[in-house]
Design an enzyme around this catalytic site. Structure first.
Site: not given
Ligand SMILES: NC(=O)c1ccc[n+]([C@@H]2O[C@H](COP(=O)([O-])OP(=O)(O)OC[C@H]3O[C@@H](n4cnc5c(N)ncnc54)[C@H](O)[C@@H]3O)[C@@H](O)[C@H]2O)c1
Length: 278
Positions: A170, A157
């Site tokens: 986080y 991130s």
């Molecule tokens: N959305 C943002 O603003 C953002 C910004 C920077 C980084 N991220 C990172 O991007 C990645 C993806 O997130 P996203 O934005 O697609 O969110 P999201 O919530 O749409 O998707 C995350 C997915 O991970 C799954 N998940 C969560 N915990 C889990 C576990 N223990 N085992 C297996 N699956 C699990 C959830 O069910 C979900 O489908 C994450 O690592 C998040 O920290 C997101």
């Protein structure tokens, strides 16, 4: 014309929705078969609903509609044995593994570090840091065994490169992902396995586009919505945007997975609209 991942197999965690689904679809568009896992159930400390089995089935349909093969499993990345069983079974079916995308992650809490509960802290580190290590540990023996090299992408991130308030656990986990990435890159380089991290800014997925986050961004408003959050989001970036789309991250991940990045390893790649400049 051959796709950029023609004949390759990618293992993606958190693939039921959001960025993980976008990675699965984008890689399938370029010829990859996909091993897609997701927890598909709730973690108590997480305030927003996580993905469900229907979400994972939808990702599978999207991949199949691109005439690529998909293997799905409902797995919690905190459970190494279950992860290993899933990736082993996927590789048994598809015959090889070339790419790992350790993408699964959560957001929870929203407190300053001194007020963060032990439960929120433990879940955060278990999923967003240890889960990433376990994902690579479960998958990489198959890439090594293939003897063809490969590419591993860890989702960190902007919060893995600089601090944000109210989400220190986080930030700590995502900085830790950089340490994992650099160590795996050093340890796996001789086998021609490249390891890099991507650093998204705000992404238009349920993890970001939800009520608790809107309230965190706009504590001054009673019922903030996306447009209210956008004003603050724009101040975070150099480009005039409040957030990016999952496909923007998928394009960066695809590049790192492809042979176009064949000599890129150990890199922290922001996809952040210039957020790190500020
Ligand atoms: N959305 C943002 O603003 C953002 C910004 C920077 C980084 N991220 C990172 O991007 C990645 C993806 O997130 P996203 O934005 O697609 O969110 P999201 O919530 O749409 O998707 C995350 C997915 O991970 C799954 N998940 C969560 N915990 C889990 C576990 N223990 N085992 C297996 N699956 C699990 C959830 O069910 C979900 O489908 C994450 O690592 C998040 O920290 C997101």
């Amino acid at each position: 014309m051959a796709g950029r991942l023609e004949g390759k197999v990618a293992f993606i965690t958190g693939a039921a929705r959001g960025q993980g689904r976008a990675h699965a679809v984008r890689m399938a568009q370029e010829g990859a078969d996909i091993i897609a896992v997701d927890i598909c159930k709730q973690i108590d400390s997480v305030l927003i609903p996580l993905a469900n089995p229907e979400d994972l089935a939808e990702t599978a349909d999207l991949v199949k509609n691109l005439d690529r093969r998909v293997f799905t499993a409902e797995v919690d990345t905190r459970d190494f044995d279950a992860l290993k069983a899933a990736v082993d079974a996927g590789v048994e079916e598809f015959g090889r593994l070339d790419v790992i995308v350790a993408n699964a992650g959560i957001g929870n809490g929203g407190q300053t570090l001194d007020k963060t509960s032990e439960g929120d802290w433990d879940d955060m580190i278990a999923v967003n840091l240890s889960g990433v290590w376990k994902t690579v540990k479960a998958g990489v023996p198959h890439i090594i065994e293939g003897g063809r090299g490969g590419s591993i992408i860890l989702t960190s991130s902007v919060g893995g490169l600089k601090a944000y308030p109210h989400t220190g656990h986080y930030v700590a986990a995502k900085h830790g992902v950089v340490g994992l990435m650099r160590t795996f890159a050093v340890e796996l380089g001789a086998q021609n396995i490249r390891v890099n991290s991507v650093h998204p800014t705000n992404v238009n997925t349920p993890l970001f586009m939800n009520e608790p986050t809107m309230r965190l961004f706009r504590p001054d408003l009673e019922n903030p919505g996306p447009e209210d959050m956008k004003v603050v989001g724009q101040m975070m970036h150099t480009l005039p945007i409040g957030w990016v789309e999952p496909e923007d991250i998928a394009n960066a991940v695809l590049f790192l997975a492809s042979d176009e990045a064949r000599f890129i390893t150990g890199v922290t790649l922001p996809v952040d609209g210039g957020s790190c400049l500020k």
